[in-house]
Design a protein around this motif. Sequence first.
Motif, short mmCIF file in Angstrom:
data_model
loop_
_atom_site.label_atom_id
_atom_site.label_comp_id
_atom_site.label_asym_id
_atom_site.label_seq_id
_atom_site.Cartn_x
_atom_site.Cartn_y
_atom_site.Cartn_z
N LEU A 30 5.29 -33.76 -5.45
CA LEU A 30 3.86 -33.66 -5.74
C LEU A 30 3.06 -32.79 -4.78
CD1 LEU A 30 3.07 -37.34 -6.74
CD2 LEU A 30 3.35 -35.36 -8.24
N GLY A 31 3.53 -32.63 -3.58
CA GLY A 31 2.72 -31.85 -2.64
C GLY A 31 3.35 -31.81 -1.28
N TRP A 74 -11.17 -40.73 -2.00
CA TRP A 74 -10.06 -39.95 -1.41
C TRP A 74 -9.82 -38.70 -2.26
CZ3 TRP A 74 -7.35 -40.07 2.99
CH2 TRP A 74 -7.32 -41.25 3.75
N GLU A 75 -9.77 -38.87 -3.57
CA GLU A 75 -9.51 -37.73 -4.47
C GLU A 75 -10.63 -36.69 -4.32
OE1 GLU A 75 -9.05 -36.68 -9.20
OE2 GLU A 75 -10.15 -38.48 -8.58
N ARG A 133 -0.98 -41.93 -4.86
CA ARG A 133 -1.90 -42.16 -5.98
C ARG A 133 -2.87 -40.99 -6.12
NH1 ARG A 133 -3.02 -46.81 -8.76
NH2 ARG A 133 -1.68 -47.90 -7.29
N VAL A 134 -3.43 -40.52 -5.02
CA VAL A 134 -4.38 -39.41 -5.06
C VAL A 134 -3.68 -38.14 -5.53
CG1 VAL A 134 -5.85 -37.92 -3.63
CG2 VAL A 134 -5.97 -40.41 -3.41
N ALA A 139 -2.93 -34.06 -9.77
CA ALA A 139 -2.02 -33.40 -10.70
C ALA A 139 -2.41 -33.64 -12.17
CB ALA A 139 -0.59 -33.88 -10.47
N GLY A 140 -3.47 -34.45 -12.40
CA GLY A 140 -3.95 -34.67 -13.75
C GLY A 140 -3.49 -35.94 -14.43
N SER A 141 -2.79 -36.80 -13.72
CA SER A 141 -2.36 -38.06 -14.32
C SER A 141 -3.57 -38.96 -14.56
CB SER A 141 -1.38 -38.79 -13.40
OG SER A 141 -0.20 -38.04 -13.26
#
Length: 146
Positions: A30-31, A74-75, A133-134, A139-141
């Motif tokens: 994811l990152g 956070w996001e 989670r963030v 990623a668009g989930s």
Amino acid sequence: MEILILAAAKPSLGYAREGVRFFEERLRPLGRVELRYVKAGRSEEVSERLLEASRGCLRLAMDERGENWSTREWERRMRDWQLHAVKRVALLIGAADGHTAALRESCDAVISLGRHTMQHELALVVLLEQIYRVHTLLAGSPYHRD
């Protein structure tokens, strides 16, 4: 943007080691998230090591006295850092005695994972879960709270 998580000593408790492994695997695709440990010791020593290891980063101290950000906060902040070309964010978890006042004052923000005192190995697992989670939201989930 890279996320650097700096924690005092590798987890010694089985549940924490397993939780760290679990989220490291989930975060890998994811990152860019790096987890590093500094040598444990007295609060002053650990705080110095954390500050040295996070030099040049936007610094966030994880501390029960800090602001309590929601997942969406956070996001929002991570998106903002990306838009403003922040290259590296360091999340600092101290040892059992926590951070020194000098470390908290040297950070860009002091963030709480809750108002209760949390064992530092558990705090690491909780933080990794929140970062995971963030990243899924970025990623668009879909988010089950919306």
